[in-house]
Write an enzyme that holds these catalytic residues in place. Structure first.
Site: not given
Length: 289
Positions: A44, A49, A78, A112
Site C-alpha cells: 500500500d 507518500y 491513492k 485519499h
C-alpha cells in the site's frame, strides 16, 4: 494468508504492507522487498507518500528475482487532494501514479480524502476502472455519513474504504455501514500508530502469552477476525516478519470482547478529520508542482 472478496469478485489479501512516511527511496525499496520475501503480497502506497517509484522498483526487482509474479501482487495507491479539483486533474493523477510505479495497472486505487470535488475525481476513477488501468477502486477516510451519501450517489460503489481502525478506535458503526454497502474495510495504523502504549497493557500481554504470540500480532489478529484488512508498516526486517505471522492462531470470542473494551471512540483518533484546520491543511498541501 486469508483473502477478502471485493464486490467485483477480486481477491484482496487480508494483510498487506504499508509504506507511509518511508521517504528514503532505498529504505522503502528494501522494506518492500523484505515484505515480499516474508510473504506479503499486498503493498500500500499513495501519491502523497512520494514513494510510488520506490514501490515500483521493488515490485520489478521481486519479479525479476522470481519471488513472485505480478499477478500474485496486489498494489494499492491513492489520489491526493490537490488532484481532486476536477475530472481532468484526477485522470492525470491516475496516469501519474501508473507512470511513477512503472506498472500497467494498479490493483486498487483510492480517493485519499473526502475533500475537494471527489465526485468528479471518482468519475475519472470509474472510467480508468472500465479501461482496465485499475482493477478495483475505493476510498479512504470516508466516515459513515459520507460513505452512505457517496454509495447512494455514484454509479460504481467503492470496493474498499481504508480508515483508522485499531482497538482504541474500533469504529463499529463504520464497519456496519461498510457491510451494508458491501465495502471491504481496511485499517491504516492497525497497531495504533505509536500511541496508547498497547505493548504495556497487561490484558493484551496475557492474551498474547496464552497464544505464544506478541501483543502486536494479537492486535492485528483482532482486526482480521473482524473482517478488516490490515496494512502494518515497519522498516525493520524482524518486525516485518513478525507482523505477518498471524495466521496460525485464533482469538476466542471472549478475547475479542476484552480487546474491544479498549475502544476510546473519537477520542482515540490519530487524525481529526472533523477539524477545520486539518481540512485546510490537506487542501493546501501540495505534493507536486
Amino acid at each position: 494468508m486469508e483473502y477478502a472478496i471485493l464486490s467485483n469478485g477480486i481477491k484482496m489479501p487480508m494483510e498487506g504492507f504499508g509504506v507511509f512516511q518511508v521517504r528514503d527511496k532505498e529504505e522503502c525499496k528494501q522494506s518492500v522487498l523484505n515484505a515480499i520475501r516474508a510473504g506479503y503480497r499486498l503493498i500500500d502506497t499513495a501519491a502523497s507518500y512520494t514513494n510510488e517509484d520506490a514501490v515500483g522498483e521493488a515490485v520489478r526487482e521481486a519479479i525479476d528475482e522470481g519471488l513472485c509474479t505480478r499477478e500474485e501482487l496486489f498494489i494499492t495507491s491513492k489520489m491526493w487532494v490537490q488532484d481532486m479539483e476536477n475530472y481532468d486533474m484526477a485522470k492525470a493523477a491516475i496516469d501519474a501514479s501508473l507512470k511513477k510505479t512503472g506498472l500497467e495497472y494498479l490493483d486498487l486505487y483510492l480517493l485519499h480524502q473526502a475533500m475537494k470535488d471527489y465526485f468528479s475525481a471518482w468519475r475519472a476513477m470509474e472510467d480508468a476502472y472500465k479501461e482496465g488501468k485499475l482493477r478495483a477502486i475505493g476510498v479512504s477516510n470516508f466516515y459513515p455519513h459520507i460513505l452512505t451519501n457517496f454509495c447512494e450517489t455514484v454509479s460504481i460503489s467503492p470496493m474498499v474504504n481504508q480508515i483508522e481502525l485499531h482497538p482504541y478506535f474500533a469504529q463499529e458503526n463504520a464497519l456496519k455501514t461498510m457491510k451494508y454497502y458491501n465495502v471491504i474495510p481496511e485499517a491504516w495504523a492497525p497497531l495504533g500508530g505509536g500511541r496508547y502504549k498497547p505493548f504495556e497493557d497487561e490484558m493484551l500481554k496475557g492474551i498474547a502469552d496464552a497464544h505464544n504470540k506478541t501483543i502486536g500480532q494479537v492486535i492485528l489478529r483482532w482486526n482480521v477476525q473482524r473482517g478488516v484488512v490490515v496494512i502494518p508498516k515497519s522498516t525493520h526486517k524482524e518486525r516485518i516478519e513478525e507482523n505477518f505471522n498471524i495466521w496460525d492462531f485464533t482469538l476466542t470470542d471472549e478475547e475479542m470482547k476484552k480487546i474491544s473494551t479498549l475502544d476510546q471512540g473519537y477520542v482515540g483518533t490519530a487524525v481529526k478529520h472533523f477539524d477545520p484546520e486539518f481540512v485546510r491543511m490537506c487542501n493546501q498541501r501540495k505534493i507536486h508542482d
